[in-house]
Write a protein that holds these residues in place. Structure first.
Motif, PDB file in Angstrom:
ATOM      1  N   VAL A   1       0.842  -1.189   0.000  1.00 46.79           N
ATOM      2  CA  VAL A   1       0.000   0.000   0.000  1.00 46.79           C
ATOM      3  C   VAL A   1       0.879   1.241   0.000  1.00 46.79           C
ATOM      4  O   VAL A   1       1.774   1.384   0.841  1.00 46.79           O
ATOM      5  N   VAL A   2       0.616   2.130  -0.953  1.00 44.98           N
ATOM      6  CA  VAL A   2       1.342   3.399  -1.053  1.00 44.98           C
ATOM      7  C   VAL A   2       0.394   4.518  -0.644  1.00 44.98           C
ATOM      8  O   VAL A   2      -0.680   4.683  -1.231  1.00 44.98           O
ATOM      9  N   LEU A   3       0.776   5.287   0.361  1.00 46.78           N
ATOM     10  CA  LEU A   3      -0.030   6.397   0.848  1.00 46.78           C
ATOM     11  C   LEU A   3       0.509   7.688   0.247  1.00 46.78           C
ATOM     12  O   LEU A   3       1.686   8.012   0.412  1.00 46.78           O
ATOM     13  N   CYS A   4      -0.358   8.428  -0.433  1.00 42.85           N
ATOM     14  CA  CYS A   4       0.086   9.637  -1.118  1.00 42.85           C
ATOM     15  C   CYS A   4      -0.866  10.781  -0.835  1.00 42.85           C
ATOM     16  O   CYS A   4      -2.092  10.607  -0.849  1.00 42.85           O
ATOM     17  N   GLY A   5      -0.313  11.959  -0.588  1.00 42.19           N
ATOM     18  CA  GLY A   5      -1.111  13.147  -0.346  1.00 42.19           C
ATOM     19  C   GLY A   5      -0.225  14.255   0.162  1.00 42.19           C
ATOM     20  O   GLY A   5       1.003  14.091   0.301  1.00 42.19           O
ATOM     21  N   PRO A   6      -0.799  15.395   0.482  1.00 44.50           N
ATOM     22  CA  PRO A   6       0.001  16.485   1.056  1.00 44.50           C
ATOM     23  C   PRO A   6       0.649  16.038   2.361  1.00 44.50           C
ATOM     24  O   PRO A   6       0.030  15.300   3.140  1.00 44.50           O
ATOM     25  N   PRO A   7       1.870  16.447   2.631  1.00 41.67           N
ATOM     26  CA  PRO A   7       2.535  16.042   3.887  1.00 41.67           C
ATOM     27  C   PRO A   7       1.720  16.354   5.129  1.00 41.67           C
ATOM     28  O   PRO A   7       1.777  15.618   6.114  1.00 41.67           O
ATOM     29  N   THR A   8       0.922  17.428   5.100  1.00 40.82           N
ATOM     30  CA  THR A   8       0.099  17.779   6.260  1.00 40.82           C
ATOM     31  C   THR A   8      -1.069  16.823   6.464  1.00 40.82           C
ATOM     32  O   THR A   8      -1.703  16.833   7.519  1.00 40.82           O
ATOM     33  N   LEU A   9      -1.369  15.992   5.462  1.00 41.42           N
ATOM     34  CA  LEU A   9      -2.485  15.055   5.541  1.00 41.42           C
ATOM     35  C   LEU A   9      -2.030  13.602   5.527  1.00 41.42           C
ATOM     36  O   LEU A   9      -2.817  12.692   5.271  1.00 41.42           O
ATOM     37  N   LEU A  10      -0.738  13.395   5.801  1.00 44.69           N
ATOM     38  CA  LEU A  10      -0.189  12.044   5.893  1.00 44.69           C
ATOM     39  C   LEU A  10       0.158  11.748   7.347  1.00 44.69           C
ATOM     40  O   LEU A  10       0.764  12.586   8.020  1.00 44.69           O
ATOM     41  N   PRO A  11      -0.205  10.566   7.875  1.00 40.34           N
ATOM     42  CA  PRO A  11       0.132  10.241   9.262  1.00 40.34           C
ATOM     43  C   PRO A  11       1.643  10.124   9.437  1.00 40.34           C
ATOM     44  O   PRO A  11       2.316   9.498   8.612  1.00 40.34           O
ATOM     45  N   PRO A  12       2.192  10.714  10.476  1.00 37.09           N
ATOM     46  CA  PRO A  12       3.639  10.598  10.710  1.00 37.09           C
ATOM     47  C   PRO A  12       4.039   9.167  11.029  1.00 37.09           C
ATOM     48  O   PRO A  12       3.351   8.465  11.757  1.00 37.09           O
ATOM     49  N   ALA A  13       5.150   8.726  10.437  1.00 35.04           N
ATOM     50  CA  ALA A  13       5.711   7.382  10.696  1.00 35.04           C
ATOM     51  C   ALA A  13       4.708   6.268  10.406  1.00 35.04           C
ATOM     52  O   ALA A  13       4.745   5.222  11.042  1.00 35.04           O
ATOM     53  N   ALA A  14       3.819   6.477   9.429  1.00 31.91           N
ATOM     54  CA  ALA A  14       2.769   5.489   9.149  1.00 31.91           C
ATOM     55  C   ALA A  14       3.354   4.134   8.756  1.00 31.91           C
ATOM     56  O   ALA A  14       2.869   3.091   9.194  1.00 31.91           O
ATOM     57  N   ALA A  15       4.386   4.137   7.929  1.00 34.67           N
ATOM     58  CA  ALA A  15       4.958   2.875   7.463  1.00 34.67           C
ATOM     59  C   ALA A  15       5.454   2.029   8.628  1.00 34.67           C
ATOM     60  O   ALA A  15       5.188   0.824   8.697  1.00 34.67           O
ATOM     61  N   ASP A  16       6.162   2.634   9.559  1.00 33.67           N
ATOM     62  CA  ASP A  16       6.689   1.895  10.708  1.00 33.67           C
ATOM     63  C   ASP A  16       5.577   1.434  11.641  1.00 33.67           C
ATOM     64  O   ASP A  16       5.628   0.332  12.197  1.00 33.67           O
ATOM     65  N   LEU A  17       4.560   2.271  11.807  1.00 27.74           N
ATOM     66  CA  LEU A  17       3.470   1.921  12.711  1.00 27.74           C
ATOM     67  C   LEU A  17       2.699   0.707  12.211  1.00 27.74           C
ATOM     68  O   LEU A  17       2.366  -0.193  12.986  1.00 27.74           O
ATOM     69  N   TYR A  18       2.410   0.669  10.932  1.00 32.72           N
ATOM     70  CA  TYR A  18       1.682  -0.487  10.398  1.00 32.72           C
ATOM     71  C   TYR A  18       2.575  -1.726  10.344  1.00 32.72           C
ATOM     72  O   TYR A  18       2.110  -2.845  10.574  1.00 32.72           O
ATOM     73  N   ALA A  19       3.850  -1.536  10.048  1.00 34.42           N
ATOM     74  CA  ALA A  19       4.764  -2.681  10.009  1.00 34.42           C
ATOM     75  C   ALA A  19       4.904  -3.327  11.381  1.00 34.42           C
ATOM     76  O   ALA A  19       5.194  -4.521  11.491  1.00 34.42           O
ATOM     77  N   ALA A  20       4.676  -2.544  12.439  1.00 37.61           N
ATOM     78  CA  ALA A  20       4.792  -3.069  13.806  1.00 37.61           C
ATOM     79  C   ALA A  20       3.631  -3.987  14.170  1.00 37.61           C
ATOM     80  O   ALA A  20       3.675  -4.637  15.217  1.00 37.61           O
ATOM     81  N   ARG A  21       2.588  -4.029  13.351  1.00 39.66           N
ATOM     82  CA  ARG A  21       1.436  -4.894  13.590  1.00 39.66           C
ATOM     83  C   ARG A  21       1.395  -5.975  12.520  1.00 39.66           C
ATOM     84  O   ARG A  21       0.791  -5.804  11.466  1.00 39.66           O
ATOM     85  N   PRO A  22       2.078  -7.107  12.721  1.00 37.07           N
ATOM     86  CA  PRO A  22       2.096  -8.155  11.694  1.00 37.07           C
ATOM     87  C   PRO A  22       0.708  -8.726  11.436  1.00 37.07           C
ATOM     88  O   PRO A  22      -0.207  -8.586  12.258  1.00 37.07           O
ATOM     89  N   VAL A  23       0.561  -9.374  10.304  1.00 39.63           N
ATOM     90  CA  VAL A  23      -0.719  -9.944   9.903  1.00 39.63           C
ATOM     91  C   VAL A  23      -1.066 -11.123  10.808  1.00 39.63           C
ATOM     92  O   VAL A  23      -0.247 -12.034  10.984  1.00 39.63           O
ATOM     93  N   PRO A  24      -2.249 -11.142  11.403  1.00 41.19           N
ATOM     94  CA  PRO A  24      -2.643 -12.277  12.261  1.00 41.19           C
ATOM     95  C   PRO A  24      -2.635 -13.592  11.484  1.00 41.19           C
ATOM     96  O   PRO A  24      -2.999 -13.642  10.316  1.00 41.19           O
ATOM     97  N   GLY A  25      -2.203 -14.629  12.157  1.00 34.10           N
ATOM     98  CA  GLY A  25      -2.197 -15.952  11.534  1.00 34.10           C
ATOM     99  C   GLY A  25      -0.902 -16.310  10.850  1.00 34.10           C
ATOM    100  O   GLY A  25      -0.490 -17.468  10.839  1.00 34.10           O
ATOM    101  N   THR A  26      -0.213 -15.313  10.270  1.00 30.43           N
ATOM    102  CA  THR A  26       1.041 -15.586   9.558  1.00 30.43           C
ATOM    103  C   THR A  26       2.205 -14.768  10.095  1.00 30.43           C
ATOM    104  O   THR A  26       3.356 -15.087   9.831  1.00 30.43           O
TER     105      THR A  26
END
Length: 455
Positions: free
Chosen positions: A316-341
């Protein structure tokens, strides 16, 4: 007789009112923290939960954090007054409010001491995702869904789609059950599709809006739910501007709750129908590049889509104005692995639209809310359209056969050009159609949990 002014107290971190949470703990100077935020802070500080569990505009301060709220030259806890240097961790909320790890622990102790053991047991049962046997009592979010669960729901959606193609076919999955669409926000697509889904499954469906309910007379959300339950409601579909409202209802009802969108938090059935639409057109999404374009920070649709798409192996690629992008989004989602695998979630943040669209298999444009410009997050709507609007020329950067989605309603000429919205790549109308089948499958899912409880 003088008119009595009713004072409403709110959590200083999530903004929920006292009647929307079970406990509100007061600090000095008019600061408050609710039980829900206390539990979220506890989990995040213990590294048992991603920082995504924190309320919007709330985050854990780090030693190198450049943000400083000066109080006597130091960042201080709004509850005990200790500085950042005197405690192990500090959480910053909106408006310059802070709470340290020691006060979080103290608030948790107060909540646990006051909690009724019987009620505590009920709450635990309510929140436990009964996915081990393939059923769930509620559909509140999709952040803990596995790929196998999503696949199973899609298989049922296929069967529901076949039933929808035969108008004479009537299903009795929900026969004899009362289903209430409790909508505190205006909606057309979501409310109507839930209504059609419930009726197709045989439920007695009724719609309740805030403007036509006792909410206008001061009735609380919990009181409304208790009234609905007393009237026989077994399934409540809720849409609210308050994040966490469906979760709150789930704690106070014996039936099932489905989240039709809450604040900036989640919109699970929208994410499921979006993914279902993509899969029906392109097949498995593993390895696909899917761009979500627009106001990511405030979008419940984007949040839920990221969970489902990454669970199925998409990047998933998140694109938009920097003011409308969550800070550190890539790391935050990566910290929650997919359940089951325990697979890593692949999320990329790319503010430049041309780089984001290059090689994309799917582009999902989000509705831009004009209040973002009024809040100073955008220079102007015209500039947003010029820099981040999805045009036919920009779409050519995506892969041949790339799909275009939009959750609706659209601001044509702002986030999406009409030629794209109604062009060959668009599957926006299919999203609306598939929404009924997905919501039928979701209703069947919670109905199965209800049946198991009755056995």
């Amino acid at each position: 007789m003088a008119k009595t002014t009713r004072i409403t107290y709110r959590c200083s971190f999530c903004g929920k009112e006292q009647n929307e949470v079970q406990r509100l703990i007061a600090g000095p100077g008019g600061v408050y923290v609710c039980d829900e935020c206390t539990h979220a802070f506890t989990e995040v500080l213990a590294n048992a939960e991603s920082a995504l569990a924190l309320p919007a505009h709330t985050r854990v301060l780090t030693a190198a954090d450049p943000y400083k709220e000066k109080v006597g030259g130091l960042v201080r806890c709004s509850f005990c007054g200790k500085s950042r240097e005197q405690v192990n961790a500090m959480i910053a909320g909106p408006g310059g409010v802070h709470i340290c790890n020691e006060c979080v622990d103290l608030c948790l102790q107060i909540i646990e001491e006051e909690r009724n053991p019987a009620a505590h047991g009920h709450a635990e049962q309510t929140h436990a995702p009964s996915s081990a046997d393939g059923v769930r009592k509620h559909l509140l979010d999709v952040d803990d869904w596995s790929a196998s669960e999503i696949g199973a729901l899609f298989a049922r959606a296929d069967a529901m789609g076949a039933a929808l193609a035969r108008p004479e076919t009537k299903l009795d999955t929900l026969r004899g059950k009362v289903m209430v669409n409790l909508f505190y926000e205006n909606s057309t697509r979501t409310r109507v599709s839930f209504e059609l889904a419930g009726k197709k499954l045989g439920a007695d469906v009724t719609n309740v809006t805030a403007s036509a309910s006792s909410v206008t007379k001061g009735e609380s959300l919990i009181d409304t739910v208790r009234t609905l339950q007393a009237l026989g409601a077994r399934i409540v579909v809720v849409r609210s501007s308050q994040a966490g409202a469906p979760d709150l209802i789930a704690r106070h009802i014996d039936g099932s709750v489905l989240n039709a969108g809450d604040g900036w938090h989640a919109h699970p059935t929208q994410a499921l129908l979006d993914l279902y639409t993509i899969v029906r057109r392109l097949g498995p999404v593993r390895g696909r590049r899917i761009v979500i374009l627009g106001d990511i920070l405030h979008s419940r649709v984007a949040r839920s889509n990221i969970w489902t798409l990454t669970a199925m192996g998409a990047t998933v690629v998140l694109c938009g104005p920097p003011t409308l992008l969550p800070p550190a989004a890539a790391d935050l989602y990566a910290a929650r692995p997919v359940p089951g695998t325990d697979a890593r979630r692949e999320v990329i943040v790319e503010p430049h639209i041309e780089r984001a669209l290059e090689g994309a298999d799917v582009v999902m444009a989000l509705r831009l809310q004009r209040e973002r410009q009024q809040a100073g997050l955008l220079p102007s709507i015209r500039e947003y359209s010029a820099v981040w609007g999805l045009t036919p020329e920009r779409l050519k950067l995506a892969n041949p056969g790339a799909l275009v989605l939009h959750p609706g309603p659209m601001n044509e000429g702002v986030e999406i050009d009409p030629a794209v919205a109604y062009g060959d790549a668009s599957v926006i109308e299919e999203q609306v159609t598939n929404g009924v089948a997905i919501r039928m499958a979701a209703l069947e899912l919670v109905a199965g949990a209800d049946q198991k409880r009755g056995e």
